[in-house]
Motif scaffolding. Structure first.
Motif, mmCIF file in Angstrom:
data_model
loop_
_atom_site.group_PDB
_atom_site.id
_atom_site.type_symbol
_atom_site.label_atom_id
_atom_site.label_comp_id
_atom_site.label_asym_id
_atom_site.label_seq_id
_atom_site.Cartn_x
_atom_site.Cartn_y
_atom_site.Cartn_z
ATOM 1 N N LYS A 1 50.039 58.300 147.057
ATOM 2 C CA LYS A 1 50.226 59.796 147.523
ATOM 3 C C LYS A 1 50.943 60.063 148.797
ATOM 4 O O LYS A 1 51.634 60.702 148.833
ATOM 5 C CB LYS A 1 48.852 60.287 147.090
ATOM 6 C CG LYS A 1 49.118 61.883 147.385
ATOM 7 C CD LYS A 1 47.887 62.621 147.329
ATOM 8 C CE LYS A 1 47.810 64.040 147.474
ATOM 9 N NZ LYS A 1 46.529 64.673 147.443
ATOM 10 N N THR A 2 50.408 58.893 149.490
ATOM 11 C CA THR A 2 50.775 59.418 151.187
ATOM 12 C C THR A 2 52.359 59.087 151.008
ATOM 13 O O THR A 2 53.355 59.745 151.585
ATOM 14 C CB THR A 2 50.410 58.207 152.092
ATOM 15 O OG1 THR A 2 49.004 58.773 152.060
ATOM 16 C CG2 THR A 2 50.939 58.594 153.510
ATOM 17 N N ALA B 1 55.419 61.877 151.814
ATOM 18 C CA ALA B 1 56.787 61.496 152.737
ATOM 19 C C ALA B 1 58.007 61.660 152.211
ATOM 20 O O ALA B 1 58.502 62.266 152.802
ATOM 21 C CB ALA B 1 56.410 60.031 153.449
ATOM 22 N N PHE B 2 58.242 61.243 150.980
ATOM 23 C CA PHE B 2 59.164 61.423 150.278
ATOM 24 C C PHE B 2 59.764 62.850 150.062
ATOM 25 O O PHE B 2 60.868 63.129 150.367
ATOM 26 C CB PHE B 2 59.167 60.513 148.933
ATOM 27 C CG PHE B 2 60.399 60.506 148.110
ATOM 28 C CD1 PHE B 2 61.636 59.531 148.160
ATOM 29 C CD2 PHE B 2 60.683 61.711 147.184
ATOM 30 C CE1 PHE B 2 62.568 59.400 147.470
ATOM 31 C CE2 PHE B 2 61.848 61.686 146.548
ATOM 32 C CZ PHE B 2 62.880 60.723 146.700
ATOM 33 N N ARG B 3 58.692 63.380 149.644
ATOM 34 C CA ARG B 3 58.805 64.983 149.231
ATOM 35 C C ARG B 3 59.361 65.836 150.638
ATOM 36 O O ARG B 3 60.163 66.586 150.824
ATOM 37 C CB ARG B 3 57.711 65.668 148.690
ATOM 38 C CG ARG B 3 58.132 66.971 148.627
ATOM 39 C CD ARG B 3 56.869 67.615 147.895
ATOM 40 N NE ARG B 3 56.950 69.212 147.937
ATOM 41 C CZ ARG B 3 56.216 70.340 147.375
ATOM 42 N NH1 ARG B 3 55.079 69.735 147.165
ATOM 43 N NH2 ARG B 3 56.741 71.374 147.443
ATOM 44 N N GLY C 1 68.602 57.359 155.671
ATOM 45 C CA GLY C 1 68.218 56.170 155.232
ATOM 46 C C GLY C 1 67.892 55.960 153.899
ATOM 47 O O GLY C 1 68.115 56.802 152.887
ATOM 48 N N LEU C 2 67.040 54.920 153.405
ATOM 49 C CA LEU C 2 66.381 54.720 152.217
ATOM 50 C C LEU C 2 65.062 54.978 152.146
ATOM 51 O O LEU C 2 64.163 55.037 153.229
ATOM 52 C CB LEU C 2 66.391 53.205 151.687
ATOM 53 C CG LEU C 2 67.905 52.691 151.624
ATOM 54 C CD1 LEU C 2 67.992 51.343 151.321
ATOM 55 C CD2 LEU C 2 68.740 53.694 150.605
ATOM 56 N N PRO C 3 64.505 55.553 151.073
ATOM 57 C CA PRO C 3 63.152 55.732 151.120
ATOM 58 C C PRO C 3 61.994 54.384 151.330
ATOM 59 O O PRO C 3 61.078 54.703 152.083
ATOM 60 C CB PRO C 3 62.633 55.940 149.376
ATOM 61 C CG PRO C 3 64.090 56.567 149.060
ATOM 62 C CD PRO C 3 65.087 55.692 149.576
ATOM 63 N N SER C 4 62.659 53.366 151.186
ATOM 64 C CA SER C 4 61.802 52.271 151.507
ATOM 65 C C SER C 4 61.522 52.068 153.099
ATOM 66 O O SER C 4 60.747 51.702 153.479
ATOM 67 C CB SER C 4 62.549 51.032 151.034
ATOM 68 O OG SER C 4 63.670 50.890 151.743
ATOM 69 N N GLN D 1 54.177 49.176 144.242
ATOM 70 C CA GLN D 1 55.521 49.493 144.273
ATOM 71 C C GLN D 1 55.414 51.064 144.776
ATOM 72 O O GLN D 1 54.924 51.637 144.226
ATOM 73 C CB GLN D 1 56.294 49.457 143.110
ATOM 74 C CG GLN D 1 56.648 47.907 142.828
ATOM 75 C CD GLN D 1 57.292 47.191 144.031
ATOM 76 O OE1 GLN D 1 58.473 47.827 144.319
ATOM 77 N NE2 GLN D 1 56.904 46.039 144.239
ATOM 78 N N PRO D 2 56.355 51.256 145.484
ATOM 79 C CA PRO D 2 56.527 52.709 145.971
ATOM 80 C C PRO D 2 56.673 53.656 144.833
ATOM 81 O O PRO D 2 57.723 53.568 144.146
ATOM 82 C CB PRO D 2 57.662 52.815 147.178
ATOM 83 C CG PRO D 2 57.555 51.436 147.681
ATOM 84 C CD PRO D 2 57.243 50.679 146.489
ATOM 85 N N PRO D 3 55.953 54.540 144.632
ATOM 86 C CA PRO D 3 56.123 55.517 143.423
ATOM 87 C C PRO D 3 57.278 56.464 143.471
ATOM 88 O O PRO D 3 56.973 57.796 143.295
ATOM 89 C CB PRO D 3 54.878 56.186 142.984
ATOM 90 C CG PRO D 3 54.170 55.981 144.400
ATOM 91 C CD PRO D 3 54.609 54.928 145.258
ATOM 92 N N VAL D 4 58.399 56.011 144.103
ATOM 93 C CA VAL D 4 59.246 57.264 144.380
ATOM 94 C C VAL D 4 60.672 56.615 143.786
ATOM 95 O O VAL D 4 60.929 55.411 143.582
ATOM 96 C CB VAL D 4 59.332 57.736 145.860
ATOM 97 C CG1 VAL D 4 58.120 58.313 146.223
ATOM 98 C CG2 VAL D 4 59.529 56.544 146.697
ATOM 99 N N ALA D 5 61.704 57.440 144.122
ATOM 100 C CA ALA D 5 63.013 56.863 143.618
ATOM 101 C C ALA D 5 63.897 55.910 144.712
ATOM 102 O O ALA D 5 63.082 56.131 145.773
ATOM 103 C CB ALA D 5 64.178 58.523 143.361
ATOM 104 N N GLU D 6 64.788 55.353 144.424
ATOM 105 C CA GLU D 6 65.409 54.484 145.319
ATOM 106 C C GLU D 6 66.178 55.092 146.186
ATOM 107 O O GLU D 6 66.425 54.442 147.372
ATOM 108 C CB GLU D 6 65.995 53.367 144.911
ATOM 109 C CG GLU D 6 64.994 52.618 143.807
ATOM 110 C CD GLU D 6 65.922 51.209 142.871
ATOM 111 O OE1 GLU D 6 67.137 51.420 143.232
ATOM 112 O OE2 GLU D 6 65.340 50.349 142.290
#
Length: 468
Positions: free
Chosen positions: A375-376, A380-382, A278-281, A31-36
Motif C-alpha cells: 500500500k505504501t 507513493a505511485f499515486r 524517472g521510473l516507479p521502481s 513485486q511492486p503492485p504498480v505499473a512499470e
C-alpha cells in the motif's frame, strides 16, 4: 579443575560460535503492485532527480529558506521524530547486548552462627566467608537463533524509525513552503480585495450623487451598494485567511516569525518545475516511507524466527570464578580459588498452544506488513502520478487565466467608455468590475496551485533531505 576466568570465557565464546542455526525465514519482498511507467505526463527538461536537488536550491527565496531552516531546528514534530530515533537506538543497543555474555564483578562477605546443638563440638560456631570473583549470569546459548532474531528485529525497527524521521523532514520542508505560499497568496488576494473595495466605494459615491439628482435609478444604487458590501465581505474573509495561514506557518516553524516583506508575492517565487519523474521502481530507493515499510517487513520476518525458536530448547549458562576464604587476610592466598559452572536446559513440554499461537500471530503480522509495504508503494505511485498530471495542465491553466484577466480589464475599459458616452447603463460597468475581481482572485489561486504542485512533485519523488 577450572584455573582461571579465561576458561569460562572460552566456554561461553565456543558455545556462541556453535549457535549457527537460524529459524528466521528468508525475506521475500513482493513485486511492486504498480505499473512499470507513470501515466502520460509532460516531459521534463531537467535531468537531475529530486533526491539530488537540495531544498535551498529548490526554494530560492531567502525568507523561505530562513523559515525552513528555523523549522528544521525548532519544529516539535521533527524533534519528536529525532527522539524516537534515540529511543529506538537505545532499544537496539539493549537487545544487541544479549548476543554476548554479561560479565559481572562480585564481592560479598557473610557471617553465620551455628547453634551448639548442630555443631560437632557442641558449642556455638561463628563462621565468616569472604568472596571475590567474576561471573556470567544466565547467558543464553543461541543455538536456534532466537537472540539473533530479536537483535535483527530491533535493528530493523531502529532503521525504520530513522526513515520515519526522514519522512518527517521531507514533510516539514514541503508543508512549511506551502504555508509560506498560502500566506503570500492570502496577502496578495487581500490587497486586491482592499483595492477593489476602495474603487467600489468611489463608484457607490458617484452612483449616489447620480441618484440624488435623478440621473439613475434606485436599482443602480442598490446594485452598487451590493458590490461594495460584497467586497467588504471578501476583505474580512481574506484577513482571517491570512491570519490563519500565518498561525499555521508559526506552528510549523516552531518559533515566532515576523510579517512578510512588502512586495513579496507569488510571481516572485521561482521553483524548479521540470524535475524528471524517472521510473516507479526508483521510488523504492528514493522515498524514505517505502524504505521504512521495508524495514518493518524485515522486522516482521525476524519476529517469525523468534516465534519458531520458542518451540526448541533454551540453554543458558551461569558460571563464576573467584577466590573465597573464611578470613579476609587469606582471601587471595594460594588455594583459595573457587569456581562454579551451571548450565540450564529448558524444554517446552505443555504450553497449551501458546507457542503455536505466537507463531501464528507473528505470521499474521508479517502478512500485515507485506500489505502495508504494498500500500505504501501504491500511495507513493499515486502521489507522483497525480502531481505529474497536474503539472502537465497547470502551466497552461495559469496562462489561460492570465488571458482571462487581460480580457476582463479590456471589457471593463470598454464598459466604462460606453457608459460615459451614454451607450450602455451602469449595470454593464458593475458587472465588468465584478467579473474582473473574480478573474484576479482566480489568477492568484491558480498561481498558488502551480507552485504547490511543483512542491508536490519535489516531495513525492523524495526531495527535501539534502540542504544544498
Amino acid at each position: 579443575m577450572m584455573k582461571s576466568p579465561v576458561r569460562l570465557l572460552a566456554i561461553a565464546a565456543a558455545a556462541t560460535a556453535l549457535a549457527g542455526c537460524s529459524l528466521t525465514p528468508e525475506i521475500v519482498k513482493p513485486q511492486p503492485p504498480v505499473a512499470e511507467q507513470f501515466p502520460q505526463h509532460a516531459a521534463a527538461q531537467s535531468q537531475r532527480p529530486a533526491v539530488d536537488i537540495g531544498w535551498r536550491e529548490f526554494f530560492t527565496d531567502p525568507r523561505l529558506q530562513q523559515l525552513i531552516e528555523t523549522a528544521l531546528a525548532n519544529n516539535r514534530d521533527l524533534r519528536t521524530a529525532a527522539l524516537n530515533i534515540e529511543q529506538a537506538r537505545a532499544l537496539y543497543n539493549v537487545q544487541r547486548a544479549d548476543v554476548l555474555p554479561t560479565i559481572n564483578g562480585t564481592a560479598n562477605a557473610s557471617r553465620a552462627r551455628t547453634p551448639g546443638a548442630l555443631s560437632a563440638s557442641g558449642r556455638p560456631l561463628l563462621t565468616d566467608v569472604y568472596q571475590v570473583g567474576l561471573g556470567i549470569s544466565a547467558f543464553e546459548l543461541d543455538f536456534f537463533g532466537r537472540v539473533r532474531a530479536l537483535n535483527q528485529a530491533a535493528l530493523a525497527s531502529y532503521l525504520a524509525t530513522e526513515e520515519a524521521q526522514r519522512v518527517a523532514q521531507i514533510s516539514l520542508v514541503s508543508e512549511t513552503a506551502k504555508a509560506f505560499l498560502a500566506e503570500l497568496a492570502a496577502a496578495e488576494q487581500l490587497v486586491l480585495a482592499q483595492r477593489t473595495l476602495a474603487g467600489r466605494q468611489q463608484g457607490y459615491e458617484l452612483a449616489k450623487q447620480r441618484f440624488d439628482v435623478g440621473a439613475s435609478s434606485a436599482l443602480d444604487l442598490r446594485l452598487s451598494e451590493t458590490l461594495v458590501e460584497s467586497a467588504r465581505v471578501s476583505v474580512l474573509q481574506l484577513q482571517r485567511q491570512r491570519a490563519q495561514a500565518h498561525n499555521a506557518l508559526v506552528l510549523l516553524v516552531g518559533a515566532p516569525i515576523g510579517e512578510l516583506a512588502p512586495g513579496n508575492d507569488l510571481s516572485s517565487q521561482q521553483l524548479i518545475t521540470d524535475i524528471p519523474a524517472g521510473l516507479p521502481s526508483d521510488l523504492l530507493t528514493n522515498r524514505p516511507d517505502i524504505r521504512a515499510a521495508e524495514q518493518r517487513l524485515r522486522a516482521s520476518y525476524a519476529n517469525i524466527g523468534v516465534a519458531r525458536a520458542a518451540f526448541f530448547p533454551r540453554i543458558s549458562l551461569t558460571a563464576g570464578y573467584g577466590t573465597a576464604s573464611t578470613q579476609l587476610s587469606n582471601l587471595f592466598s594460594a588455594g583459595s580459588s573457587s569456581w562454579n559452572f551451571t548450565p540450564q536446559l529448558t524444554v517446552p513440554l505443555f504450553d497449551w498452544g501458546r507457542n503455536r499461537s505466537n507463531l501464528q500471530l507473528a505470521e499474521v503480522r508479517r502478512d500485515l506488513t507485506v500489505t502495508d509495504y504494498e500500500k505504501t508503494i501504491q500511495t507513493a505511485f499515486r502521489e507522483v502520478a497525480d502531481a505529474l498530471v497536474a503539472r502537465g495542465t497547470l502551466e497552461d491553466q495559469v496562462e489561460a487565466q492570465r488571458r482571462v484577466r487581460v480580457a476582463e480589464v479590456e471589457r471593463l475599459n470598454l464598459a466604462q467608455q460606453r457608459f460615459k458616452n451614454g451607450v450602455s447603463s451602469s449595470l454593464d460597468v458593475l458587472d465588468a468590475e465584478r467579473e474582473l475581481f473574480t478573474a484576479e482572485q482566480t489568477l492568484v489561486q491558480t498561481r498558488l496551485l502551480r507552485l504547490t504542485n511543483a512542491i508536490d512533485v519535489y516531495r513525492s519523488l523524495g526531495g527535501g533531505l539534502k540542504v544544498q
